[in-house]
Scaffold this motif. Structure first.
Motif, PDB file in Angstrom:
ATOM      1  N   LEU A   6       0.834  -1.208   0.000  1.00 28.46           N
ATOM      2  CA  LEU A   6       0.000   0.000   0.000  1.00 28.46           C
ATOM      3  C   LEU A   6       0.865   1.252   0.000  1.00 28.46           C
ATOM      4  O   LEU A   6       0.610   2.204  -0.750  1.00 28.46           O
ATOM      5  N   TYR A   7       1.921   1.276   0.824  1.00 26.97           N
ATOM      6  CA  TYR A   7       2.830   2.419   0.847  1.00 26.97           C
ATOM      7  C   TYR A   7       3.522   2.603  -0.504  1.00 26.97           C
ATOM      8  O   TYR A   7       3.710   3.731  -0.967  1.00 26.97           O
ATOM      9  N   THR A   8       3.877   1.507  -1.142  1.00 17.98           N
ATOM     10  CA  THR A   8       4.520   1.587  -2.456  1.00 17.98           C
ATOM     11  C   THR A   8       3.564   2.167  -3.494  1.00 17.98           C
ATOM     12  O   THR A   8       3.960   3.023  -4.304  1.00 17.98           O
ATOM     13  N   ILE A   9       2.318   1.743  -3.467  1.00 19.53           N
ATOM     14  CA  ILE A   9       1.313   2.283  -4.400  1.00 19.53           C
ATOM     15  C   ILE A   9       1.121   3.777  -4.161  1.00 19.53           C
ATOM     16  O   ILE A   9       1.053   4.567  -5.108  1.00 19.53           O
ATOM     17  N   ILE A  10       1.073   4.174  -2.900  1.00 14.67           N
ATOM     18  CA  ILE A  10       0.922   5.594  -2.574  1.00 14.67           C
ATOM     19  C   ILE A  10       2.124   6.387  -3.077  1.00 14.67           C
ATOM     20  O   ILE A  10       1.973   7.479  -3.639  1.00 14.67           O
ATOM     21  N   LEU A  11       3.328   5.838  -2.917  1.00 11.53           N
ATOM     22  CA  LEU A  11       4.531   6.531  -3.385  1.00 11.53           C
ATOM     23  C   LEU A  11       4.539   6.683  -4.903  1.00 11.53           C
ATOM     24  O   LEU A  11       4.940   7.732  -5.418  1.00 11.53           O
ATOM     25  N   VAL A  12       4.088   5.673  -5.619  1.00  9.56           N
ATOM     26  CA  VAL A  12       4.010   5.770  -7.082  1.00  9.56           C
ATOM     27  C   VAL A  12       2.998   6.848  -7.473  1.00  9.56           C
ATOM     28  O   VAL A  12       3.255   7.673  -8.355  1.00  9.56           O
ATOM     29  N   PHE A  13       1.850   6.853  -6.803  1.00 11.08           N
ATOM     30  CA  PHE A  13       0.833   7.867  -7.075  1.00 11.08           C
ATOM     31  C   PHE A  13       1.370   9.274  -6.802  1.00 11.08           C
ATOM     32  O   PHE A  13       1.161  10.201  -7.597  1.00 11.08           O
ATOM     33  N   ILE A  38       5.282  25.000  -8.059  1.00  7.58           N
ATOM     34  CA  ILE A  38       6.473  24.732  -7.250  1.00  7.58           C
ATOM     35  C   ILE A  38       6.080  24.427  -5.807  1.00  7.58           C
ATOM     36  O   ILE A  38       6.628  23.512  -5.178  1.00  7.58           O
ATOM     37  N   ASN A  39       5.115  25.161  -5.288  1.00  5.80           N
ATOM     38  CA  ASN A  39       4.635  24.907  -3.932  1.00  5.80           C
ATOM     39  C   ASN A  39       3.998  23.519  -3.841  1.00  5.80           C
ATOM     40  O   ASN A  39       4.184  22.808  -2.855  1.00  5.80           O
ATOM     41  N   MET A  40       3.265  23.140  -4.873  1.00  2.00           N
ATOM     42  CA  MET A  40       2.633  21.823  -4.897  1.00  2.00           C
ATOM     43  C   MET A  40       3.685  20.713  -4.906  1.00  2.00           C
ATOM     44  O   MET A  40       3.538  19.696  -4.222  1.00  2.00           O
ATOM     45  N   ILE A  41       4.761  20.912  -5.656  1.00  2.00           N
ATOM     46  CA  ILE A  41       5.840  19.925  -5.682  1.00  2.00           C
ATOM     47  C   ILE A  41       6.439  19.767  -4.286  1.00  2.00           C
ATOM     48  O   ILE A  41       6.691  18.646  -3.824  1.00  2.00           O
ATOM     49  N   GLY A  42       6.651  20.877  -3.598  1.00  2.00           N
ATOM     50  CA  GLY A  42       7.191  20.820  -2.242  1.00  2.00           C
ATOM     51  C   GLY A  42       6.276  20.077  -1.287  1.00  2.00           C
ATOM     52  O   GLY A  42       6.723  19.251  -0.485  1.00  2.00           O
ATOM     53  N   THR A  43       4.984  20.332  -1.383  1.00  2.48           N
ATOM     54  CA  THR A  43       4.024  19.666  -0.506  1.00  2.48           C
ATOM     55  C   THR A  43       3.964  18.171  -0.788  1.00  2.48           C
ATOM     56  O   THR A  43       3.972  17.347   0.136  1.00  2.48           O
ATOM     57  N   LEU A  44       3.909  17.812  -2.066  1.00  2.00           N
ATOM     58  CA  LEU A  44       3.848  16.394  -2.421  1.00  2.00           C
ATOM     59  C   LEU A  44       5.133  15.657  -2.042  1.00  2.00           C
ATOM     60  O   LEU A  44       5.090  14.499  -1.615  1.00  2.00           O
ATOM     61  N   THR A  45       6.266  16.324  -2.165  1.00  2.66           N
ATOM     62  CA  THR A  45       7.535  15.711  -1.771  1.00  2.66           C
ATOM     63  C   THR A  45       7.567  15.474  -0.274  1.00  2.66           C
ATOM     64  O   THR A  45       8.040  14.432   0.199  1.00  2.66           O
ATOM     65  N   MET A  46       7.048  16.416   0.493  1.00  2.00           N
ATOM     66  CA  MET A  46       6.986  16.250   1.935  1.00  2.00           C
ATOM     67  C   MET A  46       6.119  15.052   2.299  1.00  2.00           C
ATOM     68  O   MET A  46       6.491  14.235   3.155  1.00  2.00           O
ATOM     69  N   ILE A  47       4.988  14.910   1.650  1.00  2.00           N
ATOM     70  CA  ILE A  47       4.111  13.765   1.907  1.00  2.00           C
ATOM     71  C   ILE A  47       4.821  12.467   1.522  1.00  2.00           C
ATOM     72  O   ILE A  47       4.732  11.462   2.237  1.00  2.00           O
ATOM     73  N   ALA A  48       5.539  12.491   0.409  1.00  2.00           N
ATOM     74  CA  ALA A  48       6.265  11.299  -0.032  1.00  2.00           C
ATOM     75  C   ALA A  48       7.335  10.910   0.989  1.00  2.00           C
ATOM     76  O   ALA A  48       7.523   9.720   1.272  1.00  2.00           O
ATOM     77  N   PHE A  49       8.042  11.888   1.552  1.00  2.00           N
ATOM     78  CA  PHE A  49       9.033  11.594   2.585  1.00  2.00           C
ATOM     79  C   PHE A  49       8.371  10.952   3.807  1.00  2.00           C
ATOM     80  O   PHE A  49       8.907  10.008   4.395  1.00  2.00           O
ATOM     81  N   ALA A  50       7.207  11.467   4.203  1.00  2.00           N
ATOM     82  CA  ALA A  50       6.512  10.910   5.364  1.00  2.00           C
ATOM     83  C   ALA A  50       6.064   9.472   5.101  1.00  2.00           C
ATOM     84  O   ALA A  50       6.213   8.599   5.958  1.00  2.00           O
ATOM     85  N   VAL A  51       5.533   9.216   3.915  1.00  2.00           N
ATOM     86  CA  VAL A  51       5.108   7.856   3.563  1.00  2.00           C
ATOM     87  C   VAL A  51       6.322   6.935   3.467  1.00  2.00           C
ATOM     88  O   VAL A  51       6.285   5.790   3.936  1.00  2.00           O
ATOM     89  N   LEU A  52       7.399   7.430   2.869  1.00  2.00           N
ATOM     90  CA  LEU A  52       8.619   6.630   2.758  1.00  2.00           C
ATOM     91  C   LEU A  52       9.179   6.301   4.143  1.00  2.00           C
ATOM     92  O   LEU A  52       9.695   5.196   4.371  1.00  2.00           O
TER      93      LEU A  52
END
Length: 98
Positions: A6-13, A38-52
């Motif tokens: 599930l975490y892997t699927i979320i990271l791909v998304f 650019i702000n959206m990229i930062g937010t999504l990257t932060m979420i990706a770090f948390a999921v990772l």
């Protein structure tokens, strides 16, 4: 369903969403669209770090996430300041030409 899957699927998304935000940041017609991208990229990257961090069970990635959030925030503030000063400069030039 296994949680790691599930975490892997979320990271791909999230990766796909980051790519779409990058396209929007590059092809945005107005500077505001680019800043929001650019702000959206930062937010999504932060979420990706948390999921990772959860996926790998490594809590130090949350510290990296916090540092990235601060850097992203400062970058967006800087871009907004540059945009506002350029807009004021253009307004003054237009005022002098009229």
């Amino acid at each position: 369903m296994d949680m790691k899957l599930l975490y892997t699927i979320i990271l791909v998304f999230l990766g796909v969403c980051i790519l779409l935000a990058l396209v929007r940041a590059i092809t945005g017609k107005r500077i505001v669209d680019r800043i929001i991208g650019i702000n959206m990229i930062g937010t999504l990257t932060m979420i990706a770090f948390a999921v990772l961090s959860q996926r790998l069970e490594q809590s130090y990635l949350l510290d990296v996430c916090l540092i990235y959030v601060l850097m992203s925030f400062i970058a967006v503030l800087t871009l907004c300041k540059i945009y506002i000063s350029l807009d004021r400069q253009r307004a003054k030039e237009d005022e002098h030409h009229d």
